[in-house]
Design a protein around this motif. Structure first.
Motif, PDB file in Angstrom:
ATOM      1  N   LEU A 266      18.791   1.123 -23.442  1.00 35.00           N
ATOM      2  CA  LEU A 266      17.515   0.865 -24.303  1.00 35.00           C
ATOM      3  C   LEU A 266      17.244   0.249 -23.074  1.00 35.00           C
ATOM      4  N   LEU A 267      17.898  -0.270 -22.399  1.00 34.65           N
ATOM      5  CA  LEU A 267      17.290  -1.323 -21.358  1.00 34.65           C
ATOM      6  C   LEU A 267      17.544  -0.772 -20.296  1.00 34.65           C
ATOM      7  N   GLY A 268      18.425   0.121 -19.203  1.00 40.25           N
ATOM      8  CA  GLY A 268      18.785   1.179 -18.402  1.00 40.25           C
ATOM      9  C   GLY A 268      20.045   0.614 -17.626  1.00 40.25           C
ATOM     10  N   SER A 269      20.327   1.709 -16.370  1.00 40.97           N
ATOM     11  CA  SER A 269      21.298   1.732 -15.802  1.00 40.97           C
ATOM     12  C   SER A 269      21.843   0.210 -15.208  1.00 40.97           C
ATOM     13  N   ALA A 270      22.861   0.054 -14.677  1.00 40.62           N
ATOM     14  CA  ALA A 270      23.412  -0.910 -13.567  1.00 40.62           C
ATOM     15  C   ALA A 270      22.807  -1.206 -12.662  1.00 40.62           C
ATOM     16  N   ALA A 271      21.965   0.161 -11.806  1.00 41.70           N
ATOM     17  CA  ALA A 271      20.935   0.188 -11.048  1.00 41.70           C
ATOM     18  C   ALA A 271      19.838  -1.014 -11.270  1.00 41.70           C
ATOM     19  N   ALA A 272      19.706  -1.033 -12.495  1.00 44.92           N
ATOM     20  CA  ALA A 272      18.224  -2.026 -13.080  1.00 44.92           C
ATOM     21  C   ALA A 272      18.660  -2.810 -12.876  1.00 44.92           C
ATOM     22  N   ALA A 273      20.290  -2.808 -13.961  1.00 41.97           N
ATOM     23  CA  ALA A 273      20.542  -4.233 -13.841  1.00 41.97           C
ATOM     24  C   ALA A 273      20.366  -5.292 -12.923  1.00 41.97           C
ATOM     25  N   TYR A 274      21.104  -4.410 -11.366  1.00 43.34           N
ATOM     26  CA  TYR A 274      21.245  -5.227  -9.778  1.00 43.34           C
ATOM     27  C   TYR A 274      19.933  -5.719  -9.687  1.00 43.34           C
ATOM     28  N   LYS A 275      18.764  -4.673  -9.689  1.00 49.93           N
ATOM     29  CA  LYS A 275      17.155  -4.853 -10.045  1.00 49.93           C
ATOM     30  C   LYS A 275      17.104  -6.302 -10.537  1.00 49.93           C
ATOM     31  N   ALA A 276      17.341  -6.210 -11.711  1.00 51.22           N
ATOM     32  CA  ALA A 276      16.911  -7.469 -12.218  1.00 51.22           C
ATOM     33  C   ALA A 276      18.039  -8.836 -11.563  1.00 51.22           C
ATOM     34  N   ALA A 277      19.143  -8.780 -11.345  1.00 53.76           N
ATOM     35  CA  ALA A 277      19.700 -10.100 -10.940  1.00 53.76           C
ATOM     36  C   ALA A 277      18.797  -9.990 -10.000  1.00 53.76           C
ATOM     37  N   VAL A 278      18.706  -9.208  -8.427  1.00 62.44           N
ATOM     38  CA  VAL A 278      17.788  -9.967  -7.429  1.00 62.44           C
ATOM     39  C   VAL A 278      16.770 -10.875  -7.812  1.00 62.44           C
ATOM     40  N   LYS A 279      16.013  -9.984  -8.501  1.00 64.82           N
ATOM     41  CA  LYS A 279      14.309 -10.413  -9.180  1.00 64.82           C
ATOM     42  C   LYS A 279      15.012 -11.673  -9.407  1.00 64.82           C
ATOM     43  N   VAL A 280      16.328 -11.954 -10.349  1.00 65.02           N
ATOM     44  CA  VAL A 280      16.121 -12.900 -11.201  1.00 65.02           C
ATOM     45  C   VAL A 280      17.267 -14.207  -9.943  1.00 65.02           C
ATOM     46  N   HIS A 281      17.879 -14.026  -9.143  1.00 61.55           N
ATOM     47  CA  HIS A 281      18.831 -14.558  -8.459  1.00 61.55           C
ATOM     48  C   HIS A 281      17.411 -14.905  -6.625  1.00 61.55           C
ATOM     49  N   GLY A 282      16.583 -14.215  -6.455  1.00 64.33           N
ATOM     50  CA  GLY A 282      16.160 -14.149  -5.259  1.00 64.33           C
ATOM     51  C   GLY A 282      16.708 -13.245  -4.333  1.00 64.33           C
ATOM     52  N   ARG A 283      15.927 -12.412  -3.437  1.00 63.06           N
ATOM     53  CA  ARG A 283      16.413 -11.590  -2.177  1.00 63.06           C
ATOM     54  C   ARG A 283      17.612 -11.748  -1.229  1.00 63.06           C
ATOM     55  N   GLY A 284      17.337 -13.540  -1.207  1.00 62.26           N
ATOM     56  CA  GLY A 284      18.768 -13.909  -0.308  1.00 62.26           C
ATOM     57  C   GLY A 284      20.062 -13.802  -0.953  1.00 62.26           C
ATOM     58  N   TRP A 285      20.312 -13.359  -2.891  1.00 60.81           N
ATOM     59  CA  TRP A 285      21.450 -13.038  -3.313  1.00 60.81           C
ATOM     60  C   TRP A 285      21.503 -11.297  -2.884  1.00 60.81           C
ATOM     61  N   ALA A 286      20.210 -10.337  -2.430  1.00 55.51           N
ATOM     62  CA  ALA A 286      20.723  -9.562  -2.411  1.00 55.51           C
ATOM     63  C   ALA A 286      21.733  -8.639  -1.822  1.00 55.51           C
ATOM     64  N   SER A 287      22.479  -8.799  -0.725  1.00 54.97           N
ATOM     65  CA  SER A 287      23.578  -8.324  -0.374  1.00 54.97           C
ATOM     66  C   SER A 287      24.862  -8.195  -1.260  1.00 54.97           C
ATOM     67  N   TYR A 288      25.158  -9.940  -1.049  1.00 52.28           N
ATOM     68  CA  TYR A 288      25.921 -10.657  -2.061  1.00 52.28           C
ATOM     69  C   TYR A 288      26.073  -9.715  -3.505  1.00 52.28           C
ATOM     70  N   LEU A 289      24.756  -9.302  -4.279  1.00 48.86           N
ATOM     71  CA  LEU A 289      24.613  -8.778  -5.737  1.00 48.86           C
ATOM     72  C   LEU A 289      24.650  -7.197  -5.669  1.00 48.86           C
ATOM     73  N   LEU A 290      24.809  -6.297  -4.092  1.00 51.45           N
ATOM     74  CA  LEU A 290      24.512  -5.171  -3.878  1.00 51.45           C
ATOM     75  C   LEU A 290      26.336  -4.381  -4.015  1.00 51.45           C
ATOM     76  N   SER A 291      26.956  -5.482  -3.515  1.00 51.82           N
ATOM     77  CA  SER A 291      28.585  -5.499  -2.837  1.00 51.82           C
ATOM     78  C   SER A 291      29.042  -5.350  -4.855  1.00 51.82           C
ATOM     79  N   LYS A 292      28.891  -6.352  -5.395  1.00 51.81           N
ATOM     80  CA  LYS A 292      29.792  -6.457  -6.173  1.00 51.81           C
ATOM     81  C   LYS A 292      29.249  -5.696  -7.525  1.00 51.81           C
ATOM     82  N   SER A 293      27.550  -5.446  -7.418  1.00 47.33           N
ATOM     83  CA  SER A 293      27.296  -3.893  -8.274  1.00 47.33           C
ATOM     84  C   SER A 293      27.261  -2.750  -7.730  1.00 47.33           C
ATOM     85  N   THR A 294      28.553  -2.401  -6.533  1.00 49.40           N
ATOM     86  CA  THR A 294      28.789  -1.243  -5.907  1.00 49.40           C
ATOM     87  C   THR A 294      30.040  -1.728  -5.450  1.00 49.40           C
ATOM     88  N   VAL A 295      31.050  -2.115  -5.235  1.00 43.48           N
ATOM     89  CA  VAL A 295      32.580  -1.591  -5.364  1.00 43.48           C
ATOM     90  C   VAL A 295      32.630  -3.126  -6.281  1.00 43.48           C
TER      91      VAL A 295
END
Ligand SMILES: [Zn+2]
Length: 389
Positions: A266-295
Motif C-alpha cells: 500500500l505505502l511502499g517498501s522499507a526504502a520508501a520508509a527510509y526516505k520518509a524518515a529522512v524527510k520528517v527528521h531532516g537531512r542531518g539524520w540521514a546517515s544515522y537513519l540509513l544505518s538503522k534502515s540497513t544493518v
C-alpha cells in the motif's frame, strides 16, 4: 574459489564510509558502483497481506481498528492461502527491486513461508506469524508455537519469530505464553506498541519487565510514551503508516533501532520508509537513519548480512536522500536484481506494480467487505472486516 569483485566510488558498510574501495564476494565477474551499500535495506516490520487501510485520521490504533471502513474482508482474504501467498511474493519482489534485502513478515505465517519457498529470487526473511486471539479467525500463542516448530522442523532454513498484534487484541495468557516461548526458543518477539496510547506501563506490568534488564522485545511504532530503552525494548519506526493513520510519527529519531514499511503493497517498501524518515527528521539524520534502515534490522533479528549488497550509479548524496534505486541488488552474494530487473523472472518495477494492482483488485472483488454500506448495523462495527492486519 571464484570471486566477484565490486569496485565502489564510495563504499558504505556498518563500519563506516570509504572512498575508492573494493569488495570481494564469492561468485564471478565484476561490478562498479558510484555508491555501494552493504547490507541492503532491512524491513523490520511488514504485513504482506494488507491491501487496504481505509481512510481518515485517528488518534490511536484501537480507534482505527474499531471505526475504519475497509473495502476488503480481511479475514476472508487471509483464509485464502493461495492469494495470501501471492501477495507475500509480490511484497518480497517489489521490495527487492527497491534494494530491500531482509524482510520481517507478519500476517499469515504459512502463506509467507510458502511464498518464500517458491520464489527463485528473494530477500532474506524472518517469518513472524501474527497472534491475535481476541479477533475471530486469528491464532493464539499456542497455535503459532506449533506452526513455528513444524516450519523449523522442515529444514530450519527460515528464521522464525512471534508477532503479537497488540496488547488490546490478545489475551494476557497468550501474550505471556508467546513471550516465554520466544525466550525459550531464542527467537525474536515483536509487538505493535504505543500507537497513540502509551502502552509501556501495561506491557511492563503484564510481562513483569524490570528496568535495566534486556527484555529483547521489538516494539513496533512506539510513537507515544518514552523510556523504551530502559527495558531493552528495540524500536521499529514505521513513518509511512504512522503519518497516514495519525498524521504524526516518532519525535525522537535517535531512539530508532530499525525501520518498517508496515504495508509494503500500500505505502511502499522499507526504502520508501527510509526516505520518509529522512524527510520528517531532516537531512542531518540521514546517515544515522540509513544505518538503522540497513544493518539496524539485521542486528535486531540477529541475521548475518554477508553478501547483501546494493550497487548504485549515483553519488552517496542521492542515496542518502533516498531518491534513487539500486542498479544491482545482491542477496547472499548472488545477483537478485540486474540493471533494475529481477533475474530469473525478468521483471522490472512497472511489471511488478501492475501485478500488485491486479492482486489487490482480485482480493477486493473476491472478498468484498460484507457490511460496506451497512455501517450502523454491522455487528462487529469494523466494516465487516472481522479481523485486522
Ligand atoms: Zn504493523
Amino acid at each position: 574459489m571464484a570471486l566477484m569483485e565490486i569496485e565502489a566510488g564510495t563504499l558504505v558498510t556498518p563500519r563506516g564510509v570509504t572512498e575508492s574501495a573494493r569488495m570481494k564476494l564469492r561468485g564471478k565477474g565484476s561490478l562498479y558502483g558510484e555508491t555501494v551499500v552493504t547490507p541492503g535495506f532491512s524491513d523490520a516490520h511488514a504485513h504482506p497481506q494488507v491491501i487496504d487501510a481505509g481512510e481518515g485520521r485517528w488518534s490511536n490504533a484501537y480507534e482505527w481498528i474499531r471505526n475504519r471502513r475497509l473495502k476488503v474482508d480481511e479475514a476472508a482474504l487471509r483464509a485464502d492461502l493461495d492469494l495470501s501467498s501471492k501477495l507475500a511474493a509480490a511484497s518480497m519482489l517489489r521490495s527487492l527491486l527497491d534494494g530491500v534485502t531482509l524482510m520481517a513478515l507478519v500476517g499469515r505465517g504459512d502463506a509467507n513461508v510458502l511464498a518464500y519457498r517458491k520464489l527463485p529470487v528473494k530477500p532474506r526473511v524472518v517469518v513472524m506469524p501474527t497472534i491475535m486471539d481476541l479477533q475471530a479467525g486469528w491464532p493464539d500463542a499456542w497455535r503459532v508455537t506449533s506452526l513455528l516448530l513444524s516450519v523449523s522442523a522442515l529444514d530450519g532454513a527460515i528464521p522464525l519469530g512471534f508477532f503479537i498484534h497488540s496488547i488490546g487484541c490478545v489475551t494476557p495468557e497468550s501474550l505471556r505464553a508467546a513471550y516465554s516461548a520466544a525466550k525459550e526458543l531464542g527467537v525474536p518477539f515483536s509487538i505493535h506498541l504505543s500507537e497513540g496510547i502509551d502502552e509501556l506501563p501495561t506491557l511492563v506490568s503484564l510481562l513483569n519487565l524490570r528496568k535495566g534488564e534486556d527484555s529483547k522485545i521489538i516494539g513496533v511504532h512506539c510513537i507515544s510514551g518514552s523510556g523504551y530503552k530502559e527495558y531493552g525494548i528495540r524500536v521499529v519506526h514505521c513513518p509511512l503508516s504512522n503519518l497516514r493513520l495519525y498524521g504524526k510519527t516518532i519525535g525522537r529519531p535517535g531512539e530508532v533501532d530499525a525501520v518498517g514499511s508496515d504495508w509494503p503493497l500500500l505505502l511502499g517498501s522499507a526504502a520508501a520508509a527510509y526516505k520518509a524518515a529522512v524527510k520528517v527528521h531532516g537531512r542531518g539524520w540521514a546517515s544515522y537513519l540509513l544505518s538503522k534502515s540497513t544493518v539496524g534490522g539485521y542486528e535486531l533479528f540477529g541475521i548475518g548480512w554477508e553478501g547483501d549488497v546494493l550497487v548504485f550509479d549515483e553519488p552517496l548524496e542521492k542515496v542518502l536522500e533516498g531518491s534513487v534505486s539500486p542498479r544491482f541488488v545482491l542477496v547472499k552474494g548472488e545477483v537478485a536484481v540486474e540493471e533494475g530487473r529481477l533475474v530469473k523472472l525478468d521483471l522490472g518495477k512497472d511489471e511488478v506494480d501492475k501485478k500488485v494492482r491486479e492482486l489487490i483488485k482480485e482480493a477486493v472483488e473476491n472478498y468484498p467487505a460484507r457490511c460496506l454500506n451497512l455501517y450502523s448495523s454491522c455487528p462487529t462495527g469494523d466494516g465487516g472486516a472481522g479481523a485486522v492486519r
